[in-house]
Design an enzyme around this catalytic site. Structure first.
Site, mmCIF file in Angstrom:
data_model
loop_
_atom_site.group_PDB
_atom_site.id
_atom_site.type_symbol
_atom_site.label_atom_id
_atom_site.label_comp_id
_atom_site.label_asym_id
_atom_site.label_seq_id
_atom_site.Cartn_x
_atom_site.Cartn_y
_atom_site.Cartn_z
ATOM 1 N N HIS A 124 0.871 -1.179 0.000
ATOM 2 C CA HIS A 124 0.000 0.000 0.000
ATOM 3 C C HIS A 124 0.913 1.236 0.000
ATOM 4 C CE1 HIS A 124 -2.842 2.946 1.760
ATOM 5 N NE2 HIS A 124 -3.808 2.106 1.449
ATOM 6 N N ASP A 201 3.093 -4.441 8.215
ATOM 7 C CA ASP A 201 1.903 -3.609 8.019
ATOM 8 C C ASP A 201 0.698 -4.521 8.241
ATOM 9 O OD1 ASP A 201 -0.322 -2.349 7.062
ATOM 10 O OD2 ASP A 201 0.561 -1.698 5.174
ATOM 11 N N GLN A 204 -4.472 -4.883 7.246
ATOM 12 C CA GLN A 204 -5.487 -5.825 6.777
ATOM 13 C C GLN A 204 -5.462 -7.153 7.530
ATOM 14 O OE1 GLN A 204 -7.885 -4.966 4.888
ATOM 15 N NE2 GLN A 204 -7.095 -3.076 4.018
ATOM 16 N N LYS A 227 -10.450 -0.079 10.682
ATOM 17 C CA LYS A 227 -10.623 -1.267 9.831
ATOM 18 C C LYS A 227 -11.016 -2.492 10.657
ATOM 19 C CE LYS A 227 -7.193 0.263 6.419
ATOM 20 N NZ LYS A 227 -8.000 0.616 5.256
ATOM 21 N N CYS A 367 -4.670 2.505 -3.640
ATOM 22 C CA CYS A 367 -3.409 3.002 -3.062
ATOM 23 C C CYS A 367 -2.290 2.002 -3.282
ATOM 24 C CB CYS A 367 -3.560 3.304 -1.573
ATOM 25 S SG CYS A 367 -4.763 4.582 -1.241
#
Ligand SMILES: Cc1ncc(COP(=O)(O)O)c(C=O)c1O
Length: 415
Positions: A124, A201, A204, A227, A367
């Protein structure tokens, strides 16, 4: 049979009762942000109605109550991701800010010209641009691990690029486009054996899989509350114990200091050294309610539910002529994100048709422009699932896609 009682869960989300263009809302844009349960909304209102005050400063009751609730959420967050101590948890605005914090506070201190940061082609922009800026400032170089045709990381490429100058590997745990779940534990093991740190990261992954930062043995883990059923404006940076102490501050100002002189200052203890100014008190407190909600469901159940729905979606979309789906075919290797295209139809047109059906999906480059280029497209549509989605909502999606195929047939069959 789903591992989650979806009917019960849906009752907790007021927004799911609304309709769009005369049809029931089918919300499939969860990778962008999720909806919020009543308990999260109530926690926000309860804070403002009962104990709104600035934290860590006042000696009055309201401030003490707000401070206690805020710090309780730090403990809850640490427990939720298997962090060894709550001091390892820094609250930021979002994943993006958490990664920028590392780039500034760690990167500027330790990177030298010629040092390397190893990323992947599927990152991303939040896990790309901060490193581009850092490279420009320090003379460090960026390297990128490629993917195979199904969107899985090429392990050989990773091993080859992980060189003696690699100081940091920064990698997404789960791709927001391909859904690919990367083997971050193995990545951390190899990176550490060659002297590099690892940032994961988790934007998600933390919302959708059981994630244990201690077991993954990563050095940093970044994710966003919005999220995972929480409010916008709250992110988390986890750092392995010891790192926050040795890094430089990121933002300067109130709260992050210990002793201030006119020309120089000393810093507060961690993690407050990284929380300059008044933090997002209300939203952090409401994030605590989101964590409790997910713990109530159980992250294994969340994962199992999404696997079921993703497998169903992959099967159903494969039956629509002209649909191309990206990412691994095996649902064990991917999360609940399904990016796809319909022939040559621009995903924005597809998204517009779906919206007429009440179906909310994302359409665009997500993104991840370098990844789009790697996949040979400019954009995709993307459906992404969460705890309240049902199989019949996938049917509504597929019906809408088939309708778009009929309507734009002259475009879609050109592919
Ligand atoms: C994989 C990944 N990383 C980072 C981000 C950035 O998250 P935020 O916008 O909350 O900072 C996202 C958001 O979509 C994402 O999917």
């Amino acid at each position: 049979m789903s591992s989650i009682d979806v009917r019960r869960v849906r009752e907790d989300f007021p927004i799911l009762a609304r309709s769009v263009h005369g049809r029931p809302l089918v919300y499939l844009d969860n990778a962008a942000t999720t909806q919020k349960p009543r308990s999260v909304i109530d926690a926000l209102v309860h804070y403002y109605e009962n104990y709104n005050a600035n934290i860590h400063r006042g000696l009055h009751t309201l401030s003490e109550e707000a401070t206690a609730r805020y710090e309780e959420v730090r403990l809850k967050t640490a427990r939720f991701i298997g962090a060894p101590a709550s001091q390892s948890i820094v609250f930021t605005r979002n994943t993006t800010e958490a990664i920028n914090l590392v780039a500034h506070a760690w990167g500027r201190k330790y990177l030298r010209p010629g040092d390397e940061v190893l990323l992947t082609i599927m990152e991303h922009h939040s896990n790309l641009i901060p490193w581009q800026l850092l490279a420009r400032n320090t003379g460090a170089k960026l390297r990128f691990v490629d993917i195979d045709d199904e969107g899985r990381l090429l392990w050989d490429d990773f091993e080859r690029l992980l060189g003696p100058r690699t100081r940091l590997v920064s990698v997404t745990h789960m791709s927001n486009v391909l859904g690919t779940i990367n083997p971050v534990k193995d990545i951390a093991e190899l990176a550490h054996s060659r002297g590099a740190l690892v940032l994961v990261d988790g934007a998600q992954s933390v919302p959708h899989l059981p994630v244990d930062a201690g077991a993954l043995d990563c050095d940093f883990l970044a994710f966003s509350a919005h999220k995972m059923l929480g409010p916008t404006g709250v992110g988390v940076l986890y750092a392995r114990p010891g790192l926050l102490e040795e890094m430089d501050p990121f933002l300067g100002g109130g709260e992050m200091i210990s002793r201030v002189l006119l020309e120089e200052s000393t810093w507060n203890d961690v993690p407050w050294k990284y929380e300059a100014g008044t933090p997002n008190i209300a939203d952090v407190i409401a994030f605590g309610a989101a964590i409790e909600y997910l713990e109530g469901l159980g992250m294994d159940a969340v994962r199992a539910h999404e696997k079921e729905i993703t497998a169903y979606a992959l099967r159903a979309l494969a039956k629509v002529p002209q649909v191309v789906v990206y990412g691994p075919r095996d649902v064990d290797a991917r999360g609940g994100v399904v990016a796809f295209n319909l022939g040559d139809l621009h995903p924005h047109d597809l998204g517009t048709v779906l919206d007429r059906y009440g179906v909310a999906v994302r359409a665009g480059h997500h993104c991840a422009q370098p990844l789009m280029r790697r996949l040979g497209c400019v954009a995709t549509a993307r459906a992404s699932f969460y705890v309240y989605n049902r199989l019949d909502e996938v049917d509504a999606l597929v019906e809408g896609v088939a309708e778009a195929d009929r309507f734009f047939g002259h475009v879609t069959t050109r592919a």
